[in-house]
Design a protein around this motif. Structure first.
Motif, mmCIF file in Angstrom:
data_model
loop_
_atom_site.group_PDB
_atom_site.id
_atom_site.type_symbol
_atom_site.label_atom_id
_atom_site.label_comp_id
_atom_site.label_asym_id
_atom_site.label_seq_id
_atom_site.Cartn_x
_atom_site.Cartn_y
_atom_site.Cartn_z
ATOM 1 N N VAL A 6 0.835 -1.204 0.000
ATOM 2 C CA VAL A 6 0.000 0.000 0.000
ATOM 3 C C VAL A 6 0.871 1.255 0.000
ATOM 4 O O VAL A 6 0.574 2.234 -0.695
ATOM 5 C CB VAL A 6 -0.962 -0.011 1.207
ATOM 6 C CG1 VAL A 6 -1.729 1.304 1.298
ATOM 7 C CG2 VAL A 6 -1.929 -1.186 1.097
ATOM 8 N N ALA A 7 1.960 1.228 0.745
ATOM 9 C CA ALA A 7 2.880 2.368 0.766
ATOM 10 C C ALA A 7 3.461 2.611 -0.628
ATOM 11 O O ALA A 7 3.565 3.761 -1.083
ATOM 12 C CB ALA A 7 3.997 2.129 1.774
ATOM 13 N N ARG A 8 3.824 1.528 -1.326
ATOM 14 C CA ARG A 8 4.363 1.667 -2.677
ATOM 15 C C ARG A 8 3.320 2.241 -3.630
ATOM 16 O O ARG A 8 3.620 3.121 -4.441
ATOM 17 C CB ARG A 8 4.849 0.304 -3.180
ATOM 18 C CG ARG A 8 5.336 0.322 -4.626
ATOM 19 C CD ARG A 8 5.802 -1.047 -5.075
ATOM 20 N NE ARG A 8 4.831 -2.098 -4.871
ATOM 21 C CZ ARG A 8 3.752 -2.280 -5.630
ATOM 22 N NH1 ARG A 8 3.508 -1.441 -6.646
ATOM 23 N NH2 ARG A 8 2.914 -3.266 -5.398
ATOM 24 N N MET A 9 2.087 1.754 -3.533
ATOM 25 C CA MET A 9 1.004 2.260 -4.382
ATOM 26 C C MET A 9 0.763 3.746 -4.130
ATOM 27 O O MET A 9 0.606 4.539 -5.064
ATOM 28 C CB MET A 9 -0.277 1.465 -4.126
ATOM 29 C CG MET A 9 -0.200 0.002 -4.540
ATOM 30 S SD MET A 9 -1.608 -0.976 -3.936
ATOM 31 C CE MET A 9 -2.944 -0.320 -4.957
ATOM 32 N N ALA A 10 0.736 4.129 -2.849
ATOM 33 C CA ALA A 10 0.502 5.536 -2.490
ATOM 34 C C ALA A 10 1.630 6.422 -2.999
ATOM 35 O O ALA A 10 1.387 7.533 -3.508
ATOM 36 C CB ALA A 10 0.348 5.672 -0.983
ATOM 37 N N ASN A 11 2.859 5.961 -2.882
ATOM 38 C CA ASN A 11 3.992 6.744 -3.385
ATOM 39 C C ASN A 11 3.904 6.935 -4.894
ATOM 40 O O ASN A 11 4.210 8.018 -5.407
ATOM 41 C CB ASN A 11 5.310 6.055 -3.021
ATOM 42 C CG ASN A 11 5.634 6.149 -1.541
ATOM 43 O OD1 ASN A 11 5.130 7.032 -0.849
ATOM 44 N ND2 ASN A 11 6.451 5.232 -1.048
ATOM 45 N N ARG A 12 3.485 5.892 -5.582
ATOM 46 C CA ARG A 12 3.329 5.987 -7.040
ATOM 47 C C ARG A 12 2.228 6.987 -7.401
ATOM 48 O O ARG A 12 2.380 7.803 -8.307
ATOM 49 C CB ARG A 12 2.995 4.609 -7.599
ATOM 50 C CG ARG A 12 2.811 4.565 -9.101
ATOM 51 C CD ARG A 12 4.123 4.382 -9.813
ATOM 52 N NE ARG A 12 3.931 4.133 -11.225
ATOM 53 C CZ ARG A 12 4.184 5.009 -12.186
ATOM 54 N NH1 ARG A 12 4.656 6.202 -11.898
ATOM 55 N NH2 ARG A 12 3.990 4.708 -13.459
#
Length: 271
Positions: free
Chosen positions: A222-228
């Motif tokens: 989820v952190a990776r998705m949000a950063n993207r």
């Protein structure tokens, strides 16, 4: 020979002389087989029963949603984005008939079809052939295509520009090739399917591996998705079920991701 359609998910399978034994979409952990068992239909049967129609809703300038009534399969709606004589169908629904084709042609036809993930592949080949439009699917989800077609374009990488102002982004999460669509109009509009899902409180979104089976995504995913998503400029967000965040959507996504991660890590509440 028929192109059988799973009644539960609405995804059309390749041509065969008899009903398949199972639906590969529904027997996987992110979906489910109906408690009544696996059952099949065809597009011809759906049309001949005269039970269904597709309702068009003008959401705003340049955006129409299309939804089958009564609901069929998963029940998602599709969006037609009218962009400078380049109309894109975002995600797909199973039901398509002559009335639907006529209405879309009146709106300028469809020049491209783009999919967020396999649950919405539905009868995408029928749509593509009706409008002679290519279907864009991320290559990471190639294994889930149940009806192959020369209309399908498998793209790679994290970003694909369909047209100036229309960009696909591979976000991952729900599926490895899970994709969202950015429309660079005004302050920016994002179409997310249910890769990101607007919840009952329209100020928040959620992220899931499986929605019907309530399986969450890991915090680092989820952190990776949000950063993207933080690298994309957007103010409005449309999900696959007529839920919209009309303003400040980029900030609401970031706040939602932080809340989600806090919940997973045991920092949001104590029960």
């Amino acid at each position: 020979m028929s192109y059988f359609i799973c009644n539960t998910c609405g995804v059309q399978h390749d041509q065969s002389t008899r009903e398949p034994n199972e639906c590969k979409i529904c027997t996987e952990a992110r979906q489910y087989v109906s408690v009544n068992g696996q059952s099949w239909t065809t597009l011809e049967q759906l049309i001949q029963c005269k039970r269904y129609i597709n309702e068009f809703t003008h959401e705003e300038e340049g955006i129409h949603s299309i939804k089958t009534v009564p609901s069929f399969g998963i029940g998602q709606n599709t969006y037609m984005i009218q962009h400078e004589k380049f109309n894109v169908l975002w995600d797909c629904i199973t039901y398509i008939d002559k009335e639907t084709i006529t209405k879309i042609n009146e709106l300028g036809g469809i020049q491209a079809i783009a999919l967020s993930h396999p649950h919405y592949y539905s009868s995408q080949v029928e749509w593509a052939e009706a409008f002679n439009a290519p279907i864009y699917i991320h290559e990471d989800d190639k294994e889930w295509v149940t009806r192959p077609s020369k209309q399908i374009v498998f793209w790679k990488g994290d970003q694909l520009k369909l047209q100036e102002g229309i960009v696909l982004h591979r976000l991952g999460g729900h599926f490895k090739g899970a994709t969202i669509l950015e429309w660079q109009k005004k302050e920016g509009v994002l179409f997310v399917g249910d890769i990101v899902r607007v919840v009952a409180d329209r100020q928040w979104v959620t992220f899931m591996y499986s929605y019907p089976n309530f399986i969450p995504l890991p915090a680092n995913t989820v952190a990776r998705m949000a950063n993207r998503m933080n690298t994309i400029q957007f103010n409005k967000l449309y999900d696959a079920f007529h839920r919209v965040i009309s303003d400040d959507a980029q900030n609401r996504v970031q706040l939602s991701a932080k809340r989600y991660i806090a919940a997973l890590e045991g920092n949001l509440f104590n029960t």
